[in-house]
Write an enzyme that holds these catalytic residues in place. Sequence first.
Site, PDB file in Angstrom:
ATOM      1  N   ARG A   1       1.885  14.125  12.830  1.00 10.66           N
ATOM      2  CA  ARG A   1       2.715  13.565  11.243  1.00 10.66           C
ATOM      3  C   ARG A   1       2.101  14.733  10.898  1.00 10.66           C
ATOM      4  NH1 ARG A   1      -0.438   8.166   9.623  1.00 10.66           N
ATOM      5  NH2 ARG A   1       1.713   8.373   8.661  1.00 10.66           N
TER       6      ARG A   1
ATOM      7  N   ASP B   1       5.109   0.300  12.618  1.00 10.16           N
ATOM      8  CA  ASP B   1       3.705  -0.240  11.699  1.00 10.16           C
ATOM      9  C   ASP B   1       3.726  -1.604  11.856  1.00 10.16           C
ATOM     10  OD1 ASP B   1       2.489   1.966  10.433  1.00 10.16           O
ATOM     11  OD2 ASP B   1       3.260   1.528   7.996  1.00 10.16           O
TER      12      ASP B   1
ATOM     13  N   ARG C   1      -8.415   0.274   4.682  1.00 10.78           N
ATOM     14  CA  ARG C   1      -7.498   0.821   4.215  1.00 10.78           C
ATOM     15  C   ARG C   1      -5.781   0.440   3.349  1.00 10.78           C
ATOM     16  NH1 ARG C   1      -5.642   4.646   7.637  1.00 10.78           N
ATOM     17  NH2 ARG C   1      -4.455   5.610   6.001  1.00 10.78           N
TER      18      ARG C   1
ATOM     19  N   CYS D   1      -5.381  13.066  12.794  1.00 10.95           N
ATOM     20  CA  CYS D   1      -4.679  11.951  12.967  1.00 10.95           C
ATOM     21  C   CYS D   1      -4.964  11.545  14.146  1.00 10.95           C
ATOM     22  CB  CYS D   1      -2.986  11.600  11.725  1.00 10.95           C
ATOM     23  SG  CYS D   1      -2.689  10.193  11.734  1.00 10.95           S
TER      24      CYS D   1
ATOM     25  N   ILE E   1       8.788   6.659  17.557  1.00  5.17           N
ATOM     26  CA  ILE E   1       8.134   6.853  15.467  1.00  5.17           C
ATOM     27  C   ILE E   1       7.217   8.061  16.080  1.00  5.17           C
ATOM     28  CG2 ILE E   1       7.796   6.623  13.160  1.00  5.17           C
ATOM     29  CD1 ILE E   1      10.468   5.270  14.715  1.00  5.17           C
TER      30      ILE E   1
ATOM     31  N   LYS F   1       0.574  -1.175   0.246  1.00  4.96           N
ATOM     32  CA  LYS F   1      -0.266  -0.117   0.145  1.00  4.96           C
ATOM     33  C   LYS F   1       1.091   1.103  -0.331  1.00  4.96           C
ATOM     34  CE  LYS F   1      -2.439   2.154   4.430  1.00  4.96           C
ATOM     35  NZ  LYS F   1      -2.084   3.538   4.682  1.00  4.96           N
ATOM     36  N   ASN F   2       1.421   1.391   0.981  1.00  7.85           N
ATOM     37  CA  ASN F   2       2.624   2.759   1.317  1.00  7.85           C
ATOM     38  C   ASN F   2       3.793   2.931   0.100  1.00  7.85           C
ATOM     39  OD1 ASN F   2       1.629   3.131   3.682  1.00  7.85           O
ATOM     40  ND2 ASN F   2       3.344   2.526   4.336  1.00  7.85           N
TER      41      ASN F   2
END
Length: 429
Positions: A125, A311, A403, A120, A333, A22-23
């Site tokens: 971010r 993630d 998503r 978010c 992060i 996806k990214n």
Amino acid sequence: MDSIAIQGGNRLNGTIPISGAKNSAIKLMAASILTDQPLLLTNMPRLADTKFLGQLLRQFGVEVTERDGADGQETLFHAREITSTFAPYDLVRQMRASFNVLGPLLARTGHAKVSLPGGCTIGARPVDLHLQALTALGAEIELDEGYVTASAPNGLTGAEIEFPFVSVGATEHALLAAVLATGTTVLRRAAREPEIGDLARCLVAMGAKIEGIDTDVLTITGVTALGGTTWSVIPDRIEMGSYAVAAAMAGGEVRLTRSRPGLIEALIARMVEAGVEVIPTEDGVIVRRDPAVRLKAVNVTTEVYPGFATDLQAQFMALMTLAEGESIIHENIFENRFMHAPELMRLGAEISVHAGEARVTGVEALHGAPVMATDLRASVCLVIAGLAARGETTIGRVYHLDRGFERLEEKLSACGADIRRIGGDGHEH
């Protein structure tokens, strides 16, 4: 609103093919704006995020054609002519990464008006670094009523840009803009995530000149135009890692195919340390665990690539809830990325959170309960926990899952999981 119901306790045995990342896909889609020639992306995931971005690209005049190809799903993008350079809030707010159309629109047409992405759930971010990079390349930027209006009537110009800290989004955005800038651009302290390497290599295939790919210094020599190409999206390392943890959590033996174990070396090392068997294969890995043998507690600290991915932090926390001893998880992060902890505790996990640290004391068993997804990675962590919990776990707000995970119920069911989707009307899908 859909929910997912899982009857826990089944071992997983079978094969799960990993989808395209996806990214990577969403940044490659943005790259289609940079050329009037066709860009064909193969190994394309079909996700809510790629659908949202496809809608936005169509608004700019890009032809978007989804189809089945010889190697699975593919999408053809053809931006013959950019008919609009306006990205409204209603579309951008649905997915933060769609903000990255700003740079390509600016590089191709000299102007753009793009909504700021909005809030978010996993932290601020901010897009400051994105805008600073575009300003360094010669863009004039104004912020007004939640929109960024950018112009570069004489085109962008190469510049030396040193990011104050590693930012994946800002690195990708600067790269997308710099390939058509006049002169040379040097990006220092660039992020090194595999998805950036995938984007850079695709841009090179389109005619861009980029040196230092996979390092923290990228040198881009601008070209006057890019052409089209055919590009296969790299495997999704987060999906691969998530299913690897799911197999370890539930027990059994799962073969992950169409994937590259080198992309998740940090996770594999921790899983092996915890007592999970991970065997590399020609096109992926086999994950094997006897659920009768207790996992061992392992500490992790999230870091930029090639460190342990933020993630995958939620998924690993789920695994540690059943490990023997105490594991300490440091999140470096994103702030506010332990929202899954209270939901795991509803299943019987013992977790205490203080600022960026979570302490997980392993328990003998988890017990099914209703839980709520708060973001994409938290939602899959609850699925993973539900696979091992005794009784039924129902997970609400699973639109987050859609998503980033393609056919999740189908892939897990094929390996023996008792998992089903329940629509907002109460009927199973």
